[in-house]
Enzyme design. Structure first.
Site, PDB file in Angstrom:
ATOM      1  N   GLY A 244     -56.319  36.623  32.431  1.00  6.88           N
ATOM      2  CA  GLY A 244     -57.028  37.889  32.298  1.00  6.88           C
ATOM      3  C   GLY A 244     -58.375  37.881  31.618  1.00  6.88           C
ATOM      4  O   GLY A 244     -59.084  38.887  31.654  1.00  6.88           O
ATOM      5  N   GLU A 286     -52.192  31.691  31.809  1.00  4.83           N
ATOM      6  CA  GLU A 286     -52.320  31.747  33.288  1.00  4.83           C
ATOM      7  C   GLU A 286     -53.728  32.184  33.691  1.00  4.83           C
ATOM      8  O   GLU A 286     -53.892  33.189  34.376  1.00  4.83           O
ATOM      9  CB  GLU A 286     -51.308  32.753  33.859  1.00  4.83           C
ATOM     10  CG  GLU A 286     -49.859  32.508  33.499  1.00  4.83           C
ATOM     11  CD  GLU A 286     -48.946  33.673  33.919  1.00  4.83           C
ATOM     12  OE1 GLU A 286     -49.455  34.746  34.307  1.00  4.83           O
ATOM     13  OE2 GLU A 286     -47.729  33.501  33.847  1.00  4.83           O
ATOM     14  N   GLY A 288     -57.232  32.520  35.657  1.00  4.53           N
ATOM     15  CA  GLY A 288     -57.766  32.288  36.991  1.00  4.53           C
ATOM     16  C   GLY A 288     -59.275  32.481  36.968  1.00  4.53           C
ATOM     17  O   GLY A 288     -60.056  31.532  36.946  1.00  4.53           O
ATOM     18  N   ARG A 289     -59.667  33.751  36.901  1.00  2.99           N
ATOM     19  CA  ARG A 289     -61.077  34.111  36.970  1.00  2.99           C
ATOM     20  C   ARG A 289     -61.945  33.352  35.956  1.00  2.99           C
ATOM     21  O   ARG A 289     -63.028  32.889  36.289  1.00  2.99           O
ATOM     22  CB  ARG A 289     -61.213  35.621  36.707  1.00  2.99           C
ATOM     23  CG  ARG A 289     -62.590  36.195  37.003  1.00  2.99           C
ATOM     24  CD  ARG A 289     -62.680  37.655  36.505  1.00  2.99           C
ATOM     25  NE  ARG A 289     -61.572  38.460  36.957  1.00  2.99           N
ATOM     26  CZ  ARG A 289     -61.566  39.169  38.089  1.00  2.99           C
ATOM     27  NH1 ARG A 289     -62.627  39.193  38.850  1.00  2.99           N
ATOM     28  NH2 ARG A 289     -60.497  39.872  38.425  1.00  2.99           N
ATOM     29  N   ARG A 325     -64.549  41.931  47.178  1.00  6.56           N
ATOM     30  CA  ARG A 325     -64.506  42.613  45.882  1.00  6.56           C
ATOM     31  C   ARG A 325     -65.393  43.857  45.819  1.00  6.56           C
ATOM     32  O   ARG A 325     -64.960  44.871  45.282  1.00  6.56           O
ATOM     33  CB  ARG A 325     -64.818  41.639  44.743  1.00  6.56           C
ATOM     34  CG  ARG A 325     -63.829  40.464  44.670  1.00  6.56           C
ATOM     35  CD  ARG A 325     -64.050  39.583  43.445  1.00  6.56           C
ATOM     36  NE  ARG A 325     -63.793  40.316  42.229  1.00  6.56           N
ATOM     37  CZ  ARG A 325     -64.700  40.833  41.431  1.00  6.56           C
ATOM     38  NH1 ARG A 325     -65.971  40.655  41.674  1.00  6.56           N
ATOM     39  NH2 ARG A 325     -64.354  41.505  40.371  1.00  6.56           N
ATOM     40  N   TYR A 329     -63.222  47.046  44.993  1.00  5.94           N
ATOM     41  CA  TYR A 329     -63.264  47.600  43.627  1.00  5.94           C
ATOM     42  C   TYR A 329     -64.655  48.078  43.231  1.00  5.94           C
ATOM     43  O   TYR A 329     -64.912  48.263  42.042  1.00  5.94           O
ATOM     44  CB  TYR A 329     -62.910  46.562  42.562  1.00  5.94           C
ATOM     45  CG  TYR A 329     -61.818  45.565  42.817  1.00  5.94           C
ATOM     46  CD1 TYR A 329     -60.486  45.963  42.872  1.00  5.94           C
ATOM     47  CD2 TYR A 329     -62.098  44.204  42.903  1.00  5.94           C
ATOM     48  CE1 TYR A 329     -59.483  45.026  43.031  1.00  5.94           C
ATOM     49  CE2 TYR A 329     -61.100  43.260  43.061  1.00  5.94           C
ATOM     50  CZ  TYR A 329     -59.792  43.689  43.123  1.00  5.94           C
ATOM     51  OH  TYR A 329     -58.796  42.763  43.264  1.00  5.94           O
ATOM     52  N   CYS A 355     -68.450  46.269  60.963  1.00  6.15           N
ATOM     53  CA  CYS A 355     -68.577  47.677  61.344  1.00  6.15           C
ATOM     54  C   CYS A 355     -67.788  48.581  60.400  1.00  6.15           C
ATOM     55  O   CYS A 355     -66.756  49.144  60.773  1.00  6.15           O
ATOM     56  CB  CYS A 355     -68.115  47.854  62.776  1.00  6.15           C
ATOM     57  SG  CYS A 355     -69.075  46.814  63.877  1.00  6.15           S
ATOM     58  N   GLU A 356     -68.241  48.679  59.169  1.00  2.65           N
ATOM     59  CA  GLU A 356     -67.659  49.550  58.155  1.00  2.65           C
ATOM     60  C   GLU A 356     -68.793  49.925  57.209  1.00  2.65           C
ATOM     61  O   GLU A 356     -69.579  49.048  56.821  1.00  2.65           O
ATOM     62  CB  GLU A 356     -66.618  48.802  57.287  1.00  2.65           C
ATOM     63  CG  GLU A 356     -65.392  48.315  57.985  1.00  2.65           C
ATOM     64  CD  GLU A 356     -64.335  49.386  58.211  1.00  2.65           C
ATOM     65  OE1 GLU A 356     -64.444  50.480  57.624  1.00  2.65           O
ATOM     66  OE2 GLU A 356     -63.423  49.117  59.008  1.00  2.65           O
ATOM     67  N   TYR A 383     -61.358  35.082  43.506  1.00  2.00           N
ATOM     68  CA  TYR A 383     -61.011  36.217  44.358  1.00  2.00           C
ATOM     69  C   TYR A 383     -62.099  36.452  45.405  1.00  2.00           C
ATOM     70  O   TYR A 383     -62.363  37.584  45.793  1.00  2.00           O
ATOM     71  CB  TYR A 383     -60.736  37.473  43.507  1.00  2.00           C
ATOM     72  CG  TYR A 383     -59.713  37.205  42.426  1.00  2.00           C
ATOM     73  CD1 TYR A 383     -58.378  37.003  42.765  1.00  2.00           C
ATOM     74  CD2 TYR A 383     -60.080  37.074  41.085  1.00  2.00           C
ATOM     75  CE1 TYR A 383     -57.438  36.719  41.791  1.00  2.00           C
ATOM     76  CE2 TYR A 383     -59.150  36.777  40.113  1.00  2.00           C
ATOM     77  CZ  TYR A 383     -57.830  36.601  40.461  1.00  2.00           C
ATOM     78  OH  TYR A 383     -56.905  36.309  39.488  1.00  2.00           O
TER      79      TYR A 383
HETATM   80  C1  LIG Z   1     -53.730  37.161  38.970  1.00  2.00           C
HETATM   81  C2  LIG Z   1     -52.836  36.720  37.883  1.00  2.00           C
HETATM   82  C3  LIG Z   1     -53.314  35.879  36.866  1.00  2.00           C
HETATM   83  C4  LIG Z   1     -54.755  35.464  36.749  1.00  2.00           C
HETATM   84  O1  LIG Z   1     -55.559  36.501  36.267  1.00  2.00           O
HETATM   85  P1  LIG Z   1     -57.098  36.244  35.906  1.00  2.00           P
HETATM   86  O2  LIG Z   1     -57.595  37.586  35.525  1.00  2.00           O
HETATM   87  O3  LIG Z   1     -57.750  35.723  37.133  1.00  2.00           O
HETATM   88  O4  LIG Z   1     -57.155  35.277  34.775  1.00  2.00           O
HETATM   89  C5  LIG Z   1     -52.406  35.430  35.935  1.00  2.00           C
HETATM   90  N1  LIG Z   1     -51.094  35.785  35.980  1.00  2.00           N
HETATM   91  C6  LIG Z   1     -50.609  36.601  36.940  1.00  2.00           C
HETATM   92  C7  LIG Z   1     -49.176  36.948  36.945  1.00  2.00           C
HETATM   93  C8  LIG Z   1     -51.467  37.101  37.912  1.00  2.00           C
HETATM   94  O5  LIG Z   1     -50.972  37.919  38.853  1.00  2.00           O
END
Ligand SMILES: *Cc1c(COP(=O)(O)O)cnc(C)c1O
Length: 429
Positions: A244, A286, A288-289, A325, A329, A355-356, A383
């Site tokens: 997150g 966990e 990602g971003r 994105r 959003y 076409c949107e 993403y």
């Molecule tokens: C998408 C997701 C993440 C990654 O979130 P980021 O904001 O990209 O760090 C981690 N855990 C779960 C369960 C997710 O669905």
């Protein structure tokens, strides 16, 4: 530092001009920096080490859905990363990329029995279970296989991540996780099921968080719950705080990963010292971003400029199907010309050929550009490609990873024929 920067007016990925990448691979193309990926992963790994953790006592499980290209997974796996997956397909990707299934945790609200079987057959590290119904199904599937499924329950700590409502997941009204008030009962159920082994606890409260206060608040809720569980004899071996942490899209100033982890580990250490005689608990993340977001851009070419009374449009060869994105959003991405021009700046909306009316990548940007110029849509590593589609029968973009002054094609551009190869018409008559 940014690994996408200007040298003599030309935007580079590491030491390679983006114009050279477009010449070799065409556009639109996602371009990733290997050095940026290593740097971003190391921010987590180094902070774990700086706070006295080793490979056993802390594990970073990269969130595969943010960017699942095999080259990205392979690189992170080689740095010691585990993986957070949300489908059986993602598990197969991790394995194809040489990742270790025993470092995989499986999140998501809707795991099918087939996905459970696949994950159990590869002895993944843990299932992050999101409901008691899922717990019962997992118990059945594991029972049929003569196995015990390691689980952590994804608890919804009901804290406000203060981010976009579509990427906020830790509030009572979200579909994710088990309500905090019901978590004790759910753990009692889990502990009583013969083919379930309680391993940990987890949460994930949202994405693009700039401040770590909501995460530290979520930690407090998890600590309370672990203490109550331990009193009942339900032992929690790991604590997974989710991902997150946000990145800079515009003026955003996200908390530094090292600062966040130091505060988190300090709180955990104090708690373990006071209540558990210092007995450690494994900590998992966990992200990602924050690992891949700023490590990638989307390279696109201006097809046409359309100057109008009300608005000017730069129509580019990338579209909402490549980078969803903004349409989904109203996300903001920086736009930089690959070759800087001295004058002729006007304000443009950057739009694609789909076409949107929602097919825009950026709005009201002052740019000095001409037809045929290349643009970089910044911070598109997370993403971006994973959310892309074939809408309008557009093949997905190519993906390239730059390492120093070399570019590696890590996914070929899709050609149209492949897009309908699985389809067939009705028989005649
Ligand atoms: C998408 C997701 C993440 C990654 O979130 P980021 O904001 O990209 O760090 C981690 N855990 C779960 C369960 C997710 O669905």
């Amino acid at each position: 530092m940014s690994h996408f920067s200007y040298k003599n007016g030309a935007l580079h990925a590491e030491n390679l001009p983006l114009s050279e990448i477009a010449r070799q691979f065409g556009s639109p193309t996602y371009v990733y920096s290997r050095a940026a990926l290593v740097e971003n992963f190391s921010a987590y790994a180094d902070a774990c080490r700086a706070n006295g953790r080793d490979d056993k006592s802390a594990l970073v499980c990269y969130s595969v859905k943010s960017n699942s290209n095999l080259a990205v997974l392979n690189l992170l796996g080689s740095l010691g990363s585990g993986f957070d997956i949300v489908s059986g397909g993602e598990l197969l990707r991790v394995i194809a990329a040489g990742g270790d299934p025993r470092k995989v945790i499986f999140s998501g609200v809707g795991k099918s029995a087939d996905e459970m079987r696949l994950a159990l057959s590869h002895d993944i590290l843990c299932f992050n279970v999101e409901s008691t119904a899922e717990l019962r199904r997992l118990n059945e599937v594991a029972g049929e296989m003569g196995k015990q499924a390691p689980v952590s329950l994804r608890v919804n700590p009901n804290v406000d991540a203060k981010t976009h409502p579509y990427i906020s997941t830790g509030l009572r009204e979200n579909k994710f996780g088990i309500a905090y008030e019901e978590a004790l009962d759910a753990y009692r159920t889990a502990a009583a099921l013969p083919h379930i082994r309680v391993a940990g606890i987890d949460c994930h409260i949202g994405s693009q968080l700039l401040d770590d206060a909501p995460l530290l608040e979520a930690l407090e809720r998890l600590i309370e719950l672990i203490d109550r569980l331990e009193k009942e004899g339900i032992v929690i071996h790991h604590l997974d705080i989710g991902g997150g942490i946000g990145i800079t899209y515009d003026q955003d100033k996200p908390v530094a990963v090292g600062d966040y982890l130091s505060r988190l580990f300090a709180r955990i250490d104090t708690w373990r010292r006071l209540s558990y005689a210092g007995k450690p608990i494994q900590v998992m993340f966990e992200p990602g971003r924050s690992i891949v977001g700023n490590a990638g851009i989307l390279l696109t070419r201006v097809e046409y400029l359309k100057h109008g009374a009300a608005k000017n449009f730069a129509i580019v060869d990338a579209a909402m199907n490549d980078l969803m994105r903004p349409a989904m959003y109203e996300a903001w991405h920086g736009v930089q010309p690959v070759q800087q021009r001295a004058d002729g700046a006007r304000v443009y909306d950057i739009v694609g050929p789909v076409c949107e009316s929602g097919d825009w990548l950026a709005r009201e940007r002052s740019l000095a550009i001409e037809q045929g110029d290349l643009l970089a849509i910044m911070s598109a590593g997370a993403y971006g490609m994973t959310m892309s589609s074939n809408y309008n029968t557009r093949g997905r973009a190519a993906e390239v990873m730059v390492d120093g002054d070399r570019a590696h094609l890590i996914r070929k551009r899709e050609d149209a024929g492949a897009l309908f190869a699985l389809e067939s018409v009705l028989p005649r008559g």
